[in-house]
Design an enzyme around this catalytic site. Sequence first.
Site, PDB file in Angstrom:
ATOM      1  N   HIS A   1       0.825  -1.218   0.000  1.00 36.66           N
ATOM      2  CA  HIS A   1       0.000   0.000   0.000  1.00 36.66           C
ATOM      3  C   HIS A   1       0.861   1.270   0.000  1.00 36.66           C
ATOM      4  O   HIS A   1       0.411   2.322   0.456  1.00 36.66           O
ATOM      5  CB  HIS A   1      -0.964   0.017   1.207  1.00 36.66           C
TER       6      HIS A   1
ATOM      7  N   ASP B   1       2.597   2.003  -2.986  1.00 33.64           N
ATOM      8  CA  ASP B   1       2.769   2.454  -4.388  1.00 33.64           C
ATOM      9  C   ASP B   1       1.899   3.666  -4.705  1.00 33.64           C
ATOM     10  O   ASP B   1       2.340   4.603  -5.352  1.00 33.64           O
ATOM     11  CB  ASP B   1       2.591   1.307  -5.408  1.00 33.64           C
TER      12      ASP B   1
ATOM     13  N   ALA C   1      -6.116 -14.593  -5.003  1.00 36.74           N
ATOM     14  CA  ALA C   1      -5.189 -14.905  -3.909  1.00 36.74           C
ATOM     15  C   ALA C   1      -4.236 -13.749  -3.642  1.00 36.74           C
ATOM     16  O   ALA C   1      -3.341 -13.849  -2.816  1.00 36.74           O
ATOM     17  CB  ALA C   1      -4.400 -16.167  -4.245  1.00 36.74           C
TER      18      ALA C   1
ATOM     19  N   LEU D   1      -2.060 -12.530  -5.849  1.00 36.48           N
ATOM     20  CA  LEU D   1      -0.777 -12.748  -6.518  1.00 36.48           C
ATOM     21  C   LEU D   1      -0.772 -12.132  -7.926  1.00 36.48           C
ATOM     22  O   LEU D   1       0.014 -12.507  -8.786  1.00 36.48           O
ATOM     23  CB  LEU D   1      -0.444 -14.247  -6.568  1.00 36.48           C
TER      24      LEU D   1
ATOM     25  N   GLU E   1      -6.728  -0.677 -15.746  1.00 33.87           N
ATOM     26  CA  GLU E   1      -7.352  -1.146 -14.510  1.00 33.87           C
ATOM     27  C   GLU E   1      -8.023   0.026 -13.765  1.00 33.87           C
ATOM     28  O   GLU E   1      -9.119  -0.108 -13.233  1.00 33.87           O
ATOM     29  CB  GLU E   1      -6.316  -1.836 -13.620  1.00 33.87           C
TER      30      GLU E   1
ATOM     31  N   ASP F   1       1.995  -3.885  -9.474  1.00 38.49           N
ATOM     32  CA  ASP F   1       1.773  -5.212 -10.049  1.00 38.49           C
ATOM     33  C   ASP F   1       2.140  -5.256 -11.533  1.00 38.49           C
ATOM     34  O   ASP F   1       2.794  -6.189 -12.004  1.00 38.49           O
ATOM     35  CB  ASP F   1       0.302  -5.626  -9.870  1.00 38.49           C
TER      36      ASP F   1
HETATM   37  C1  GLA Z   1      -2.877  -4.354  -4.975  1.00 35.94           C
HETATM   38  C2  GLA Z   1      -2.668  -3.200  -5.953  1.00 35.94           C
HETATM   39  C3  GLA Z   1      -1.230  -2.677  -5.870  1.00 35.94           C
HETATM   40  C4  GLA Z   1      -0.813  -2.370  -4.441  1.00 35.94           C
HETATM   41  C5  GLA Z   1      -1.161  -3.551  -3.525  1.00 35.94           C
HETATM   42  C6  GLA Z   1      -0.925  -3.239  -2.075  1.00 35.94           C
HETATM   43  O1  GLA Z   1      -2.106  -5.446  -5.378  1.00 35.94           O
HETATM   44  O2  GLA Z   1      -2.940  -3.615  -7.265  1.00 35.94           O
HETATM   45  O3  GLA Z   1      -1.105  -1.525  -6.691  1.00 35.94           O
HETATM   46  O4  GLA Z   1      -1.385  -1.184  -3.985  1.00 35.94           O
HETATM   47  O5  GLA Z   1      -2.513  -3.961  -3.653  1.00 35.94           O
HETATM   48  O6  GLA Z   1       0.419  -3.071  -1.828  1.00 35.94           O
END
Ligand code: GLA
Length: 398
Positions: free
Chosen positions: A44, A46, A130, A132, A167, A179
């Site tokens: 959290h 980014d 999950a 991932l 997204e 991600d």
């Molecule tokens: C999800 C979001 C990412 C990031 C994480 C938490 O995976 O897609 O951008 O904020 O949560 O670190």
Amino acid sequence: MVESATPAPKAAIAEGLRREFEVRFKSQPRIFRAPGRVNLIGEHTDYNDGWVMPAAIEFGTWAAVAPRSDGTLHIVSLNFNEERVVSPEGAERRGDWSDYVSGVAVMLRRAGLGTADANLVLWGDVPLGAGLSSSASVEISAGLALVAAGGQQLARTELARLCQRAENDFVGARCGIMDQFISSHGRAGHALLLDCRSLEYELIPLPADVAIVIANSMVKHELAAGEYNARRAECEEGVLILQRSLPGIRALRDVSLQQLEQHRGDLPPKIYRRCRYVVSENARVLEFARALKAGELRRAGELMAESHASLRDDYEVSCRELDLLVSFASEAGAIGSRMTGGGFGGCVVNLVAQADAERFQSELARNYEQATGMKPELYRTRAADGAHEVTARSEKNA
Ligand code: GLA
């Protein structure tokens, strides 16, 4: 018996996908692959312009593509056994898997890139729901495929940005860049330290004798979307309040722990706790990178434990099952363990001595099952390469 899911052999998957494509569309595809990810630390952060340190994993999505000649985009998901025909000019959100692909096609079109005159067949083995990043792996593999089918090339960072936009603006999830960035830039054997403001990054080697063991709590992170957006809003509120006395700050990334403590009285208690998590997590990511480079694994493990505790108590995105996994992992001798991804379910990431991984997995699985009645899935993975075209050569190296 430990439930241990291992990714299917990559060469066999690409071959199966190629055959499936040829049967359906009577043409020869090019194949691209993009991985999911596990975040080692920096959760959290980014969307607060901060630092993250994920690694790409051995699970991913394959995208087979070939041009059509009637101006339509045909998307097939072999996982869902469904086909959609999309026209990117008028594409609308459907609320299912195809949004991640349509969104990318729409953003490519806006950028004057790629083609929407193509057949695209997708298959993936990233566990769904999950945490991932199965969705980022779908976006990046589809994006690479559509750009290539249009006879073009796109820099990795631009691809990541464009997929994040898909997204944010098409699917409607306000995710940060982590991600998509790691799915496109990952490197085998390395974690990636990313500055989410400048998008500068550094690849940091992971010790060969340390295994990454991901434990899936089997709790789906369904609450996550609403709570995720709520956390973002709380961080923004914190910045607005702090800006009254610290006009130079643009995001929580610009605030030090000392400054936060100085202005604690200005913030409602909940907003203060959210800010304390983010500000301390940013410091932990940088310290974690330093510790890893210096071979100080113990210190790296302590930082993962602190990260989890603050996610649980300050940011409040953990849940009972994730907390149990982390505490059993520590009892079973993990070097470090914490929840990974958005939270409210999903997975815990563990760093474990390679030589001890089998025993660790059995013990963790047994204790978790005894406590919850659920069998966790365990994935032992190496840090993998980011997105690439699958050729006879890349398969040989896989
Ligand atoms: C999800 C979001 C990412 C990031 C994480 C938490 O995976 O897609 O951008 O904020 O949560 O670190």
